[in-house]
Design a protein around this motif. Structure first.
Motif, mmCIF file in Angstrom:
data_model
loop_
_atom_site.group_PDB
_atom_site.id
_atom_site.type_symbol
_atom_site.label_atom_id
_atom_site.label_comp_id
_atom_site.label_asym_id
_atom_site.label_seq_id
_atom_site.Cartn_x
_atom_site.Cartn_y
_atom_site.Cartn_z
ATOM 1 N N TYR A 1 17.694 22.984 70.511
ATOM 2 C CA TYR A 1 16.785 22.201 71.348
ATOM 3 C C TYR A 1 15.613 21.604 70.581
ATOM 4 O O TYR A 1 14.998 20.645 71.043
ATOM 5 C CB TYR A 1 16.268 23.068 72.498
ATOM 6 C CG TYR A 1 17.058 22.909 73.777
ATOM 7 C CD1 TYR A 1 16.559 22.174 74.839
ATOM 8 C CD2 TYR A 1 18.315 23.468 73.902
ATOM 9 C CE1 TYR A 1 17.279 22.005 76.003
ATOM 10 C CE2 TYR A 1 19.055 23.309 75.060
ATOM 11 C CZ TYR A 1 18.524 22.574 76.112
ATOM 12 O OH TYR A 1 19.258 22.400 77.256
ATOM 13 N N ASP A 2 15.273 22.147 69.434
ATOM 14 C CA ASP A 2 14.129 21.658 68.673
ATOM 15 C C ASP A 2 14.629 20.767 67.536
ATOM 16 O O ASP A 2 15.175 21.244 66.539
ATOM 17 C CB ASP A 2 13.332 22.839 68.113
ATOM 18 C CG ASP A 2 11.988 22.412 67.525
ATOM 19 O OD1 ASP A 2 11.857 21.237 67.118
ATOM 20 O OD2 ASP A 2 11.080 23.258 67.456
ATOM 21 N N THR A 3 14.419 19.464 67.654
ATOM 22 C CA THR A 3 14.959 18.515 66.677
ATOM 23 C C THR A 3 14.269 18.598 65.315
ATOM 24 O O THR A 3 14.721 17.974 64.352
ATOM 25 C CB THR A 3 14.840 17.071 67.205
ATOM 26 O OG1 THR A 3 13.475 16.794 67.540
ATOM 27 C CG2 THR A 3 15.708 16.884 68.449
ATOM 28 N N ALA A 4 13.200 19.384 65.209
ATOM 29 C CA ALA A 4 12.527 19.566 63.928
ATOM 30 C C ALA A 4 13.139 20.709 63.125
ATOM 31 O O ALA A 4 12.794 20.900 61.954
ATOM 32 C CB ALA A 4 11.038 19.831 64.145
ATOM 33 N N LEU A 5 14.060 21.459 63.746
ATOM 34 C CA LEU A 5 14.655 22.629 63.104
ATOM 35 C C LEU A 5 16.115 22.363 62.748
ATOM 36 O O LEU A 5 16.777 21.524 63.371
ATOM 37 C CB LEU A 5 14.555 23.841 64.030
ATOM 38 C CG LEU A 5 13.142 24.286 64.408
ATOM 39 C CD1 LEU A 5 13.188 25.432 65.408
ATOM 40 C CD2 LEU A 5 12.351 24.702 63.165
ATOM 41 N N PRO A 6 16.665 23.081 61.760
ATOM 42 C CA PRO A 6 18.060 22.870 61.372
ATOM 43 C C PRO A 6 19.028 23.417 62.416
ATOM 44 O O PRO A 6 18.825 24.499 62.956
ATOM 45 C CB PRO A 6 18.172 23.644 60.053
ATOM 46 C CG PRO A 6 17.142 24.724 60.152
ATOM 47 C CD PRO A 6 15.997 24.105 60.918
ATOM 48 N N CYS A 7 20.089 22.647 62.685
ATOM 49 C CA CYS A 7 21.110 23.080 63.643
ATOM 50 C C CYS A 7 22.395 22.299 63.390
ATOM 51 O O CYS A 7 22.435 21.081 63.584
ATOM 52 C CB CYS A 7 20.646 22.868 65.081
ATOM 53 S SG CYS A 7 21.925 23.211 66.307
ATOM 54 N N ASN A 8 23.434 23.001 62.979
ATOM 55 C CA ASN A 8 24.717 22.349 62.723
ATOM 56 C C ASN A 8 25.362 21.805 63.989
ATOM 57 O O ASN A 8 26.167 20.872 63.924
ATOM 58 C CB ASN A 8 25.679 23.340 62.060
ATOM 59 C CG ASN A 8 25.324 23.606 60.613
ATOM 60 O OD1 ASN A 8 24.947 22.692 59.881
ATOM 61 N ND2 ASN A 8 25.426 24.864 60.201
ATOM 62 N N LYS A 9 25.034 22.388 65.114
ATOM 63 C CA LYS A 9 25.596 21.914 66.384
ATOM 64 C C LYS A 9 25.000 20.555 66.764
ATOM 65 O O LYS A 9 25.704 19.677 67.260
ATOM 66 C CB LYS A 9 25.350 22.942 67.496
ATOM 67 C CG LYS A 9 25.847 22.510 68.864
ATOM 68 C CD LYS A 9 25.667 23.615 69.900
ATOM 69 C CE LYS A 9 26.759 24.639 69.765
ATOM 70 N NZ LYS A 9 28.096 24.073 70.087
#
Length: 327
Positions: free
Chosen positions: A122-130
């Protein structure tokens, strides 16, 4: 939120045609998850196709069970006489989800399509492969209290958030979809995906496919069903661990069983080995503890969610005791 185009359709063929034209168009039904994602910049469709005028909200008997239209509201399904009488596990699971206001808006198809509530997603500032393939999984080694203990990969440890879907996988539901290449049926157990190397893909739908309905086969579990949801507060909270149980009893003997868990995997988690073990066994706490031990094979914590390794088997035992009415 980015600007977007909006169009309304009144039949499945028009809906499929509109979404099939490009990959920047999405279906809109209740919008209880999609609109939040758009506000946060996680989803940014250029066009929304409103499908709420398509007549897909019926709940009706079939020759083999029950068919629920994809646009039937969660509240309507949970309170429907045929559901309460024949599939109480589904009613319980729906009523355990979200809030009354959201259940009044959310649809069955939309519930199936909702995305993880992982804070990194949910936080676009954090890394997320999904959300952004190749950016990494912040939850691995980060804050992962709500995360998966089964079926994880090095790319993602997020969990599927739905309560309803735990009941549907336990009840051997089938999803009916329509798309550019025609109609097809998907066993509910195969509808959602594990993360593997492509965690951005939540389910097995092909581009442009529209969920039309869900079929439930009749079963003998109505008298001994239970949905247990362990969460941080009594309402409007996602499951830390949930368990859906359906038992067919003969005296104190378990003739047949369905068992599934939520809050523990990237998809609704069916406990097939535990089901096989329980068939023909007496409904005792000792039996249930053995089944729970079997169910936990392969489970792995990631630090802050290690407590689930104890909470999950305890929840399985408690749910089985309640369903068997031995509690």
């Amino acid at each position: 939120m980015n600007q977007f185009q909006y169009m309304r359709v009144t039949n499945p063929k028009a809906a499929v045609a509109a979404v099939s034209k490009d990959n920047t168009t999405m279906f809109l039904a209740g919008g209880t998850n999609l609109i939040d994602l758009m506000k946060r910049g996680v989803e940014a469709p250029e066009k929304l196709v409103d499908i709420t005028r398509i007549p897909l909200n019926t709940i009706e008997k079939t020759a083999t069970g029950l068919r629920i239209g994809a646009l039937a509201k969660n509240t309507a399904v949970a309170e429907h006489e045929l559901v309460v009488k024949n599939f109480p596990l589904l009613s319980m699971a729906l009523n355990a989800g979200a809030s009354p206001q959201l259940r009044n808006m959310a649809t069955i198809g939309g519930n199936m399509m909702q995305r993880t509530r992982c804070s990194y997603f949910y936080d676009t500032a954090l890394p997320c492969n999904k959300r952004e393939p190749g950016s990494g999984c912040g939850a691995i080694g980060g804050y992962n209290r709500m995360h998966a203990i089964f079926g994880t990969s090095t790319k993602c440890i997020a969990v599927h958030p739905s309560d309803m879907c735990i009941a549907l996988v336990a009840l051997d539901a089938t999803v009916n979809v329509s798309g550019p290449k025609g109609d097809r049926r998907i066993p509910f157990a195969d509808f959602h995906r594990l993360p593997g190397d492509t965690p951005q893909k939540d389910n097995m739908l092909q581009p442009g496919e529209l969920i039309m309905s869900v079929d439930l086969p009749m079963n003998g579990f109505a008298g001994n069903s239970h949905y247990l949801k362990v969460r941080d507060r009594a309402s409007y909270a996602f499951a830390l661990v949930s368990v859906g149980v359906g038992l067919k009893m003969s005296g104190n003997t378990i003739q047949d069983v369905r068992l599934a868990m939520g809050g523990v995997a990237h998809k609704p988690w069916r406990l097939t080995e535990a089901e096989k073990f329980l068939k023909g066994k007496p409904a005792t706490e000792a039996t249930f503890k053995q089944a729970a031990e079997l169910a936990m094979k392969g489970a792995k914590g990631h630090g802050e969610n290690d407590f689930k390794l104890t909470m999950a088997p305890n929840s399985i035992v408690e749910a089985l005791k309640t369903a068997a009415k031995t509690a």
